[in-house]
Design a protein around this motif. Structure first.
Motif, PDB file in Angstrom:
ATOM      1  N   SER A 107      52.400  74.377  31.142  1.00 43.30           N
ATOM      2  CA  SER A 107      52.020  72.961  31.107  1.00 43.30           C
ATOM      3  C   SER A 107      52.865  72.122  32.058  1.00 43.30           C
ATOM      4  O   SER A 107      52.651  70.925  32.188  1.00 43.30           O
ATOM      5  CB  SER A 107      52.168  72.415  29.681  1.00 43.30           C
ATOM      6  OG  SER A 107      53.502  72.623  29.238  1.00 43.30           O
ATOM      7  N   GLY A 108      53.833  72.749  32.752  1.00 41.73           N
ATOM      8  CA  GLY A 108      54.678  72.040  33.708  1.00 41.73           C
ATOM      9  C   GLY A 108      54.062  72.051  35.100  1.00 41.73           C
ATOM     10  O   GLY A 108      52.827  72.068  35.258  1.00 41.73           O
ATOM     11  N   ALA A 109      54.911  72.067  36.106  1.00 44.72           N
ATOM     12  CA  ALA A 109      54.438  71.966  37.494  1.00 44.72           C
ATOM     13  C   ALA A 109      53.422  73.058  37.838  1.00 44.72           C
ATOM     14  O   ALA A 109      52.439  72.808  38.547  1.00 44.72           O
ATOM     15  CB  ALA A 109      55.626  72.041  38.446  1.00 44.72           C
ATOM     16  N   THR A 110      53.628  74.268  37.310  1.00 41.17           N
ATOM     17  CA  THR A 110      52.724  75.367  37.693  1.00 41.17           C
ATOM     18  C   THR A 110      51.288  75.088  37.262  1.00 41.17           C
ATOM     19  O   THR A 110      50.343  75.448  37.981  1.00 41.17           O
ATOM     20  CB  THR A 110      53.211  76.701  37.078  1.00 41.17           C
ATOM     21  OG1 THR A 110      54.617  76.828  37.296  1.00 41.17           O
ATOM     22  CG2 THR A 110      52.478  77.867  37.688  1.00 41.17           C
ATOM     23  N   GLY A 111      51.120  74.459  36.106  1.00 36.85           N
ATOM     24  CA  GLY A 111      49.769  74.160  35.626  1.00 36.85           C
ATOM     25  C   GLY A 111      49.194  72.900  36.254  1.00 36.85           C
ATOM     26  O   GLY A 111      48.115  72.441  35.876  1.00 36.85           O
ATOM     27  N   ARG A 112      49.924  72.333  37.219  1.00 38.68           N
ATOM     28  CA  ARG A 112      49.519  71.042  37.806  1.00 38.68           C
ATOM     29  C   ARG A 112      49.520  71.097  39.324  1.00 38.68           C
ATOM     30  O   ARG A 112      49.394  70.077  39.976  1.00 38.68           O
ATOM     31  CB  ARG A 112      50.524  69.945  37.393  1.00 38.68           C
ATOM     32  CG  ARG A 112      50.684  69.845  35.980  1.00 38.68           C
ATOM     33  CD  ARG A 112      51.805  68.977  35.455  1.00 38.68           C
ATOM     34  NE  ARG A 112      51.553  68.959  34.039  1.00 38.68           N
ATOM     35  CZ  ARG A 112      50.702  68.128  33.457  1.00 38.68           C
ATOM     36  NH1 ARG A 112      50.165  67.158  34.143  1.00 38.68           N
ATOM     37  NH2 ARG A 112      50.419  68.246  32.191  1.00 38.68           N
ATOM     38  N   ASN A 113      49.718  72.269  39.895  1.00 40.50           N
ATOM     39  CA  ASN A 113      49.959  72.288  41.344  1.00 40.50           C
ATOM     40  C   ASN A 113      48.683  72.485  42.157  1.00 40.50           C
ATOM     41  O   ASN A 113      47.574  72.375  41.652  1.00 40.50           O
ATOM     42  CB  ASN A 113      51.059  73.308  41.690  1.00 40.50           C
ATOM     43  CG  ASN A 113      50.621  74.745  41.519  1.00 40.50           C
ATOM     44  OD1 ASN A 113      49.460  75.066  41.564  1.00 40.50           O
ATOM     45  ND2 ASN A 113      51.600  75.619  41.317  1.00 40.50           N
ATOM     46  N   GLY A 114      48.871  72.760  43.458  1.00 39.55           N
ATOM     47  CA  GLY A 114      47.726  72.871  44.344  1.00 39.55           C
ATOM     48  C   GLY A 114      47.088  74.257  44.357  1.00 39.55           C
ATOM     49  O   GLY A 114      46.106  74.485  45.061  1.00 39.55           O
TER      50      GLY A 114
END
Ligand SMILES: Cc1cc2nc3c(=O)[nH]c(=O)nc-3n(C[C@H](O)[C@H](O)[C@H](O)COP(=O)(O)OP(=O)(O)OC[C@H]3O[C@@H](n4cnc5c(N)ncnc54)[C@H](O)[C@@H]3O)c2cc1C
Length: 459
Positions: free
Chosen positions: A85-92
């Motif tokens: 749910s952190g950066a990995t689940g929000r990246n490009g």
């Protein structure tokens, strides 16, 4: 002003913790059944290795600790929110050689160090593709080429010189770099006004499905792995016997070794990292044309970096369904530092980026002008900046049993999976950093930690 979540742990050394009401990224619209998993009702009282953070860093470390290991350690993986749910689940969703780094590293640390990083990034592409295949992860992994398109003439002239120099230096990764001059730049890239650029091997994927799928495989076959979501670590106290007592609102765990896979949030539990890994808020979007558009846009055949100027860049990947994931747009908010520097609240979006993403495809890509493409998801995420712009990896100085892989700045995907392999090797074999396979310039040292992070509005 700090949100309620940001003050939640105000009694601890720093209050940099993941907030509970984060924005929903496109990638988290199809959740895995282990998204909120707790392997057991109560926390185990002890373990060999405790990993904090269930993003790509934490889950990859668990994978390499357990993979092909006849005597696997007992591992507890603690996650403050849900899996990935952190950066990995929000990246490009994009892994590629960060070509601009190579010249910078070469100037600062020499050719050998630059070569090491370039090959590491290239190997990462193949390593992640291989594990996606081996573990049968349904994560839309596609081996492709990233087109780094340069739209500014002076920037292009400078990039041409860098490429020529790399050829003359005989750097072996250059075999994978395809230079595109002005003659065919627009047609080959499909980008209007392209002055030229380079293409490199790249991988695009659905990062949440990669991480949650891999973790699910580990849970199926590894009884020594215990995963606890919604369990923030609030503090860690070192004992005289070399173990650490890990505190959470649900109880404590005694761990032989700790791995910090907390990226932008690391200072929350390791106060020594204050100003050494600073949380930075950035923005990403999903853009698509209406299904019944009278002018449907062409499917893009590359992933992209779009450099409008040397200091203004977007990155994007095409989705197999015709949509696009696009991140960047920093120029729209960079002057308002309080919006993004030392910010860890991803419960709000950076609204200033919305108009940019609404028109980015129409403005730049041939055939998209009348497509009606629009933003259907806009979200934010938290990355970790370091003072010199490179990740901090290895043994935490002065802490024999504490390991870290964090502070990837803008680009974790081309580094994390194999860095985690190196960290796992250090733990499994008691190997020195120099034997870990991680590039030398990523080694965390007291000297690197002396400098504080300064705001870098262009990155
Ligand atoms: C919008 C956006 C776009 C990006 N695009 C790209 C891209 O296209 N390519 C690329 O290479 N990189 C990109 N990045 C960067 C990349 O996503 C990160 O470098 C990478 O995901 C870091 O992975 P990680 O596992 O280290 O951190 P994270 O994925 O952030 O995982 C850390 C985890 O630790 C948990 N945690 C933190 N503190 C605690 C605590 N106290 N207790 C328990 N758990 C805790 C968090 O909840 C989180 O789940 C992007 C990042 C963002 C935000």
């Amino acid at each position: 002003m700090a949100s309620a979540d940001e003050t939640r742990f105000a009694n601890v050394a720093s209050n940099i913790f993941p907030v509970s009401n984060s924005t929903t990224p496109y990638w988290r619209t199809e959740l895995h059944e282990i998204d909120s998993i707790r392997s057991s009702e109560d926390l185990p009282s002890e373990c060999d290795v405790l990993i904090v953070g269930a993003g790509l860093s934490g889950v990859s470390t668990a994978y390499h600790l357990l993979d092909d290991n006849p005597s696997p350690p007992s591992i507890v993986l603690l996650e403050a929110r849900e899996v990935c749910s952190g950066a990995t689940g929000r990246n490009g969703g994009h892994l590629m050689m960060i070509w601009s780094w190579i010249d910078e590293i070469s100037k600062e640390f020499g050719l050998e160090a630059a070569k090491e990083v370039a090959l590491f990034q290239r190997d990462q592409v193949y390593a992640m593709k291989a594990v996606a295949e081996k573990e049968k992860l349904d994560c839309d992994a596609i081996l492709t080429r990233c087109f780094e398109v340069v739209l500014d003439q002076r920037h292009f002239d400078a990039a041409s010189k860098v490429y020529q120099k790399q050829l003359e230096d005989g750097l072996d990764f250059i075999q994978d770099v395809n230079f595109v001059g002005p003659k065919h730049a627009e047609k080959l890239s499909g980008v209007k006004g392209a002055k030229g650029g380079v293409t490199t091997t790249a991988l695009q994927l659905w990062p949440y499905k990669f991480v949650s799928g891999l973790l699910s495989r580990l849970l199926e076959r590894s009884p020594s792995l215990n995963v606890q979501t919604h369990t923030p670590v609030t503090s860690i106290i070192a004992s005289n016997d070399g173990t650490s007592i890990v505190h959470t609102p649900r109880g404590t765990i005694r761990a032989q070794k700790i791995v910090f896979a907390t990226n932008g949030y690391t200072t929350g539990i390791v106060p020594e990292f204050e100003k050494k890994i600073v949380p930075i808020k950035i923005s990403c979007s999903h853009i698509s044309a209406p299904e019944d558009s009278p002018n449907p846009p062409p499917q893009l055949t590359h992933t992209y970096g779009l450099s409008y100027t040397p200091s203004s860049r977007d990155y994007l990947i095409p989705r197999p369904d015709g949509g696009v994931i696009c991140g960047g747009a920093r120029y729209t908010y960079k002057d308002d530092q309080k919006l993004w520097f030392n910010r860890w609240d991803d419960s709000t979006v950076l609204e200033a980026t919305r108009p940019h993403f609404e028109s980015v495809m129409q403005k730049n890509f041939r055939g998209w002008e009348k497509s009606g493409a629009a933003v259907d998801y806009l979200w934010s995420g938290i990355i970790g900046h370091t003072a010199d712009g490179y990740p901090l990896c290895g043994k935490v100085p002065g802490k024999e049993n504490h390991f870290i892989l964090a502070g990837y700045n803008g680009g974790g995907m081309p580094h994390i999976f194999l860095t985690a392999k190196g960290i796992a090797k250090m733990i499994r074999e008691d190997a020195a950093f120099e034997k870990s396979g991680i590039p030398r310039i990523f080694k965390i040292t007291e000297e690197r930690l002396r400098k504080d992070v300064q705001p870098r509005p262009n990155q």
